[in-house]
Design an enzyme around this catalytic site. Structure first.
Site, mmCIF file in Angstrom:
data_model
loop_
_atom_site.group_PDB
_atom_site.id
_atom_site.type_symbol
_atom_site.label_atom_id
_atom_site.label_comp_id
_atom_site.label_asym_id
_atom_site.label_seq_id
_atom_site.Cartn_x
_atom_site.Cartn_y
_atom_site.Cartn_z
ATOM 1 N N LYS A 115 1.101 -1.042 -0.318
ATOM 2 C CA LYS A 115 -0.123 -0.079 -0.087
ATOM 3 C C LYS A 115 0.773 1.393 -0.198
ATOM 4 O O LYS A 115 1.007 2.240 -0.343
ATOM 5 C CB LYS A 115 -1.194 0.026 1.435
ATOM 6 C CG LYS A 115 -2.302 -1.125 1.165
ATOM 7 C CD LYS A 115 -3.337 -0.672 1.402
ATOM 8 C CE LYS A 115 -4.497 -1.975 1.246
ATOM 9 N NZ LYS A 115 -5.439 -1.630 1.429
ATOM 10 N N LYS A 197 -3.550 -10.837 -6.534
ATOM 11 C CA LYS A 197 -4.681 -10.548 -5.756
ATOM 12 C C LYS A 197 -6.096 -9.788 -6.172
ATOM 13 O O LYS A 197 -5.802 -8.617 -6.272
ATOM 14 C CB LYS A 197 -4.612 -10.359 -3.810
ATOM 15 C CG LYS A 197 -4.925 -9.769 -3.291
ATOM 16 C CD LYS A 197 -5.329 -9.671 -2.189
ATOM 17 C CE LYS A 197 -5.787 -7.873 -1.644
ATOM 18 N NZ LYS A 197 -6.133 -8.188 -0.393
ATOM 19 N N LYS A 200 -10.410 -4.714 -3.512
ATOM 20 C CA LYS A 200 -11.790 -3.824 -4.387
ATOM 21 C C LYS A 200 -10.704 -2.361 -4.914
ATOM 22 O O LYS A 200 -11.506 -1.454 -5.695
ATOM 23 C CB LYS A 200 -12.588 -3.668 -3.209
ATOM 24 C CG LYS A 200 -11.718 -2.880 -1.980
ATOM 25 C CD LYS A 200 -13.216 -2.850 -1.128
ATOM 26 C CE LYS A 200 -13.126 -3.880 -0.054
ATOM 27 N NZ LYS A 200 -12.304 -3.449 1.301
HETATM 28 P P1 ATP Z 1 -8.661 -3.262 -0.551
HETATM 29 O O1 ATP Z 1 -8.325 -3.534 -1.882
HETATM 30 O O2 ATP Z 1 -9.054 -1.496 -0.463
HETATM 31 O O3 ATP Z 1 -7.250 -3.112 0.520
HETATM 32 P P2 ATP Z 1 -9.162 -5.827 -0.223
HETATM 33 O O4 ATP Z 1 -10.069 -5.824 -1.396
HETATM 34 O O5 ATP Z 1 -7.572 -6.528 -0.230
HETATM 35 O O6 ATP Z 1 -9.490 -4.092 -0.309
HETATM 36 P P3 ATP Z 1 -10.737 -5.951 2.420
HETATM 37 O O7 ATP Z 1 -11.742 -4.880 3.045
HETATM 38 O O8 ATP Z 1 -9.378 -5.447 2.485
HETATM 39 O O9 ATP Z 1 -10.571 -6.153 1.070
HETATM 40 O O10 ATP Z 1 -10.615 -7.263 2.678
HETATM 41 C C1 ATP Z 1 -11.908 -7.952 3.052
HETATM 42 C C2 ATP Z 1 -12.074 -9.703 3.232
HETATM 43 O O11 ATP Z 1 -11.749 -10.553 1.951
HETATM 44 C C3 ATP Z 1 -10.265 -9.938 3.783
HETATM 45 O O12 ATP Z 1 -11.074 -11.226 4.783
HETATM 46 C C4 ATP Z 1 -9.538 -10.177 3.133
HETATM 47 O O13 ATP Z 1 -8.685 -11.569 3.284
HETATM 48 C C5 ATP Z 1 -10.491 -10.971 2.067
HETATM 49 N N1 ATP Z 1 -9.511 -10.749 0.745
HETATM 50 C C6 ATP Z 1 -9.557 -9.463 -0.345
HETATM 51 N N2 ATP Z 1 -9.313 -9.756 -1.487
HETATM 52 C C7 ATP Z 1 -9.156 -11.146 -1.300
HETATM 53 C C8 ATP Z 1 -8.832 -11.901 -2.366
HETATM 54 N N3 ATP Z 1 -8.245 -11.650 -3.725
HETATM 55 N N4 ATP Z 1 -8.736 -13.399 -2.187
HETATM 56 C C9 ATP Z 1 -10.136 -13.727 -0.994
HETATM 57 N N5 ATP Z 1 -10.478 -12.992 -0.632
HETATM 58 C C10 ATP Z 1 -9.492 -11.713 -0.447
#
Ligand code: ATP
Ligand code: LTN
Length: 334
Positions: A115, A197, A200
């Site tokens: 990040k 990965k 969002k």
């Molecule tokens: P950001 O992009 O804002 O960091 P993010 O998509 O990584 O957000 P979070 O809110 O940080 O999402 O994560 C919420 C949940 O979703 C956490 O348990 C995280 O491990 C899971 N998660 C996020 N991205 C993935 C992915 N690509 N595959 C599986 N689980 C995920």
């Protein structure tokens, strides 16, 4: 009332529209715990501001994330659904745990490194201490189990280390939590860069399938998904794109990878991608419908928020009073 059931806690940031990564890696698995555990599912808005947010959007997404929890099957009568900033003990314990978390430990966190690279103009202290606030979220409720995607493994390890360290200094104070990471769905990859990965907050909209995307958009995005120059639908090294699509397909159908490979043997990438898109869009259709229904009733969402905050507050207050006593903070006598 809190002693009869063990506790599950998890959180999702309202930092963007939720993806199928968030769904398959986390939220979809939450409702399985509702009967056996006391479940706390939190919208972690305080974590979201470690990256700059537009205030009106943050507010809107906080409601949306809460509504999505419910649309994914979480009944607010059986789960405590709440917003992190509504329970001030998260900030309070977060600060305290900062003082039991080492600079070196935080420096090793890969999410911080990723990040900071993405937000080079805003590498703030909150982004750095993000994991001790996450530890506070978990430890406040004496959590046993934390269902998350595999990207959160390192943060969970740190939460365990912080809990153990604190317990060693002051005697048993916190339950030491375990992670619960599902085998499939724990790491859904970007459709455009399958080594990364799915996230969002990715700037490339084609890389990300969102829970609330229309069926047309979902199918379009899968059609554009990066694959490889071969033509076989099999998983493995050098075939990261196809492996990811196979994984998504099996998550939505319940089939094994081997079954899926057999099903598509001899078929082309185009046909396969369409099938993945169809099954993904169709599985998410009921979530989308329920979400729309819930978002139309803001008063109800506010009632759920208030009820969740109240229940979380009561539990958090008990842990905080224990922590304050152990540390040596004075008590205010009335
Ligand atoms: P950001 O992009 O804002 O960091 P993010 O998509 O990584 O957000 P979070 O809110 O940080 O999402 O994560 C919420 C949940 O979703 C956490 O348990 C995280 O491990 C899971 N998660 C996020 N991205 C993935 C992915 N690509 N595959 C599986 N689980 C995920
Ligand atoms: N760090 C997590 C979100 C999160 C969380 C938590 C998850 C904040 N607090 C407590 C589980 C338990 C993330 O970025 N996915």
């Amino acid at each position: 009332m809190y002693n009869d059931k063990k506790v599950v806690f998890s959180g999702v940031q309202p930092s963007g529209n939720l993806t199928i990564g968030n769904y398959l890696g986390a939220i979809r698995n939450f409702s399985a715990f509702s009967e056996e555990y006391h479940c706390y599912y939190c919208v972690v808005d305080m974590h979201a501001i470690t990256v700059r947010q537009i205030p009106a959007e943050l507010r809107k997404r906080t409601y949306e994330t809460l509504a999505l929890y419910m649309a994914c099957g979480l009944d607010p009568q059986k789960n405590t659904l709440f917003v992190q900033s509504h329970v001030p003990q998260h900030a309070e314990l977060g600060w305290i745990l900062d003082c039991y978390t080492m600079f070196g430990e935080l420096s090793r966190m890969t999410q911080f490194k990723d990040k900071s690279a993405k937000n080079a103009d805003n590498i703030n202290a909150g982004l750095f201490t993000y994991p001790s606030l996450m530890a506070a979220d978990i430890l406040l409720y004496q959590t046993e189990l934390v269902p998350v995607g595999s990207d959160q493994k390192q943060h969970l390890e740190l939460a365990r280390d912080i809990a153990n360290r604190f317990n060693q200094i002051y005697g048993e104070t916190f339950v030491v939590p375990d992670g619960y990471i599902t085998k499939d769905g724990a790491r859904i990859m970007s459709l455009q860069e399958p080594a990364k990965k799915m996230s969002k907050s990715d700037a490339n909209e084609n890389a990300v399938v969102r829970i609330l995307d229309s069926k047309d958009d979902i199918i379009k995005k899968f059609k554009r998904a990066v694959t490889d120059s071969g033509n076989e639908i099999i998983h493995g090294e050098g075939k990261e794109g196809i492996t990811n699509l196979l994984n998504i397909y099996t998550c939505f159908t319940g089939k094994t990878i081997e079954e899926a490979e057999k099903e598509f043997a001899g078929k082309g990438y185009g046909e396969f991608k369409l099938a993945v898109g169809e099954v993904c869009a169709d599985s998410l259709a009921p979530v989308r419908d329920e979400f729309a229904r819930l978002m139309a009733d803001k008063a109800y969402l506010e009632q759920v928020m208030a009820q969740g905050a109240e229940s979380a507050y009561r539990h958090a207050r008990r842990t905080m009073s224990k922590v304050r006593r152990k540390i040596g903070f004075t008590e205010l006598k009335h």
